[in-house]
Design a protein around this motif. Structure first.
Motif, PDB file in Angstrom:
ATOM      1  N   SER A  28      56.253 -13.479 -13.967  1.00 16.06           N
ATOM      2  CA  SER A  28      55.955 -12.300 -14.787  1.00 16.06           C
ATOM      3  C   SER A  28      54.871 -11.416 -14.193  1.00 16.06           C
ATOM      4  N   GLY A  29      54.184 -11.910 -13.181  1.00 14.97           N
ATOM      5  CA  GLY A  29      53.098 -11.141 -12.589  1.00 14.97           C
ATOM      6  C   GLY A  29      51.771 -11.301 -13.294  1.00 14.97           C
ATOM      7  N   VAL A  30      51.688 -12.224 -14.271  1.00 16.48           N
ATOM      8  CA  VAL A  30      50.429 -12.462 -14.972  1.00 16.48           C
ATOM      9  C   VAL A  30      49.380 -13.014 -14.019  1.00 16.48           C
ATOM     10  N   LEU A  31      49.810 -13.892 -13.109  1.00 18.00           N
ATOM     11  CA  LEU A  31      48.910 -14.467 -12.115  1.00 18.00           C
ATOM     12  C   LEU A  31      49.633 -14.598 -10.785  1.00 18.00           C
ATOM     13  N   PRO A  32      48.957 -14.313  -9.685  1.00 16.87           N
ATOM     14  CA  PRO A  32      49.547 -14.643  -8.381  1.00 16.87           C
ATOM     15  C   PRO A  32      49.385 -16.142  -8.145  1.00 16.87           C
ATOM     16  N   PRO A  33      50.265 -16.756  -7.385  1.00 19.13           N
ATOM     17  CA  PRO A  33      50.161 -18.197  -7.157  1.00 19.13           C
ATOM     18  C   PRO A  33      48.862 -18.611  -6.481  1.00 19.13           C
ATOM     19  N   SER A  34      48.243 -17.695  -5.741  1.00 19.93           N
ATOM     20  CA  SER A  34      46.998 -18.015  -5.035  1.00 19.93           C
ATOM     21  C   SER A  34      45.848 -18.305  -5.989  1.00 19.93           C
ATOM     22  N   ARG A  35      45.997 -17.933  -7.262  1.00 18.90           N
ATOM     23  CA  ARG A  35      44.935 -18.177  -8.248  1.00 18.90           C
ATOM     24  C   ARG A  35      45.263 -19.337  -9.180  1.00 18.90           C
ATOM     25  N   ILE A  36      46.225 -20.167  -8.798  1.00 20.08           N
ATOM     26  CA  ILE A  36      46.602 -21.337  -9.596  1.00 20.08           C
ATOM     27  C   ILE A  36      46.378 -22.593  -8.763  1.00 20.08           C
ATOM     28  N   ARG A  37      45.803 -23.624  -9.409  1.00 22.07           N
ATOM     29  CA  ARG A  37      45.523 -24.882  -8.730  1.00 22.07           C
ATOM     30  C   ARG A  37      46.016 -26.068  -9.551  1.00 22.07           C
ATOM     31  N   THR A  38      46.330 -27.142  -8.866  1.00 21.93           N
ATOM     32  CA  THR A  38      46.584 -28.430  -9.503  1.00 21.93           C
ATOM     33  C   THR A  38      46.345 -29.516  -8.464  1.00 21.93           C
ATOM     34  N   ALA A  39      46.484 -30.775  -8.903  1.00 24.64           N
ATOM     35  CA  ALA A  39      46.356 -31.910  -7.993  1.00 24.64           C
ATOM     36  C   ALA A  39      47.342 -32.980  -8.434  1.00 24.64           C
ATOM     37  N   HIS A  40      47.972 -33.627  -7.469  1.00 24.88           N
ATOM     38  CA  HIS A  40      48.906 -34.708  -7.788  1.00 24.88           C
ATOM     39  C   HIS A  40      49.164 -35.529  -6.534  1.00 24.88           C
ATOM     40  N   SER A  41      49.307 -36.844  -6.715  1.00 24.87           N
ATOM     41  CA  SER A  41      49.542 -37.723  -5.573  1.00 24.87           C
ATOM     42  C   SER A  41      51.024 -37.888  -5.254  1.00 24.87           C
ATOM     43  N   ASN A  42      51.885 -37.558  -6.231  1.00 29.92           N
ATOM     44  CA  ASN A  42      53.330 -37.713  -6.024  1.00 29.92           C
ATOM     45  C   ASN A  42      53.854 -36.587  -5.134  1.00 29.92           C
ATOM     46  N   PRO A  43      54.465 -36.913  -4.001  1.00 26.02           N
ATOM     47  CA  PRO A  43      54.940 -35.869  -3.073  1.00 26.02           C
ATOM     48  C   PRO A  43      55.925 -34.895  -3.721  1.00 26.02           C
TER      49      PRO A  43
END
Length: 299
Positions: free
Chosen positions: A32-47
């Motif tokens: 939707s253009g609310v956020l660019p992906p560069s401003r989103i973060r997460t963490a996970h060990s599952n590939p």
């Protein structure tokens, strides 16, 4: 301590928990253009989960600590890790597996918030999408009240979620507007008092399952009447989609729309008559009430 405003045009969003709901929200925000992906973060060990977010362009960090440090808005979308804990570790030692899973959501969210508590400053807006976990508990674990609870549902995956949010004591109107825009990217969102959340769970949280049953039953009826299975299922799903769109787009009461298609002595009234004899409306009402009651028991 004065609440520091979240910069609406430059804030970073972090997910604690990289499951399907988090993925749906991230995809909706980017699409939707609310956020660019560069401003989103997460963490996970599952590939596989890491790959799902990296495919959107989301930054996948090494730990949840890093996610919180780099985010202005933190969404707790923790899912149960069945098998890590035994029933004896759950607060109520509930006997049924479905109860165990719901209780473990509560335990998992609490554990996540407590572990990250030193990093969860009042400068960060905290959001929970965990069903059954109340604001008073979230705020107690975090050590402050700048929390917003959101109840989305699974159609978020296709951008058609029905979400409801309730603001914690220190969450500002601007905070609410930011979350309204974010969750508006995956469907529609309303604001309501938290006291309604059990009923909301019974209606929109569990409601998709009722509709899936209705679609399946309509398709089975079509097959019973002589239609090929694939055609029957396509007609049933499109009919439900179209009817729902008529309610939302025309503004007419569903009873009026039903009357509009029900001719005297015609085919539709014959079908409606059978539904009434089977207690169709009362059964759906009872399903919502039963699910809301279960939600109260679990929370």
């Amino acid at each position: 301590m004065e609440i520091v405003p979240i910069p609406a045009d430059s804030y970073t969003l972090g997910f604690i928990g990289a499951g399907k709901m988090a993925e749906s929200i991230a995809k909706g925000a980017v699409r939707s253009g609310v956020l660019p992906p560069s401003r989103i973060r997460t963490a996970h060990s599952n590939p596989a989960r890491r790959a799902a977010f990296e495919a959107i362009g989301v930054t996948v960090l090494a730990s949840n600590d890093d996610v919180v440090r780099e985010s202005n808005v933190v969404i707790f979308s923790v899912k149960p890790q069945v098998g890590i804990a035994t029933r004896s570790q759950c607060r109520f030692r509930l006997a049924l597996d479905s109860f165990f899973i719901e209780e473990f959501v509560f335990v998992a969210v609490k554990d996540a918030v407590l572990k990250l508590k030193p990093l969860l400053t009042k400068n960060k807006l905290l959001v929970s999408v965990a069903a059954g976990v109340k604001l008073k508990d979230l705020q107690e674990w975090a050590g402050h009240n700048r929390f917003i609870r959101v109840m989305p549902n699974t159609p978020a995956a296709v951008g058609e979620a029905a979400s409801v949010m309730s603001l914690g004591a220190a969450a500002t109107e601007e905070d609410g507007n930011l979350i309204n825009k974010l969750f508006g990217s995956i469907g529609k969102i309303w604001k309501a008092d938290e006291k309604y959340f059990d009923a909301i769970t019974g209606l929109s949280g569990s409601g998709p399952a009722y509709v899936y049953l209705a679609v399946e039953a309509l398709a089975d009826g079509g097959v019973a009447a002589g239609l090929p299975r694939d055609l029957a299922l396509s007609l049933a799903s499109q009919t439900v989609l179209g009817a729902a769109s008529m309610v939302t787009q025309t503004g007419k009461h569903p009873g009026q729309l039903k009357d509009d298609v029900t001719s005297p002595g015609g085919t539709t009234i014959a079908g409606v008559h059978e539904l009434e004899k089977g207690g169709f409306r009362g059964t759906l009402m009872n399903a919502v009430v039963a699910a809301a009651k279960r939600s109260r028991e679990l929370s």
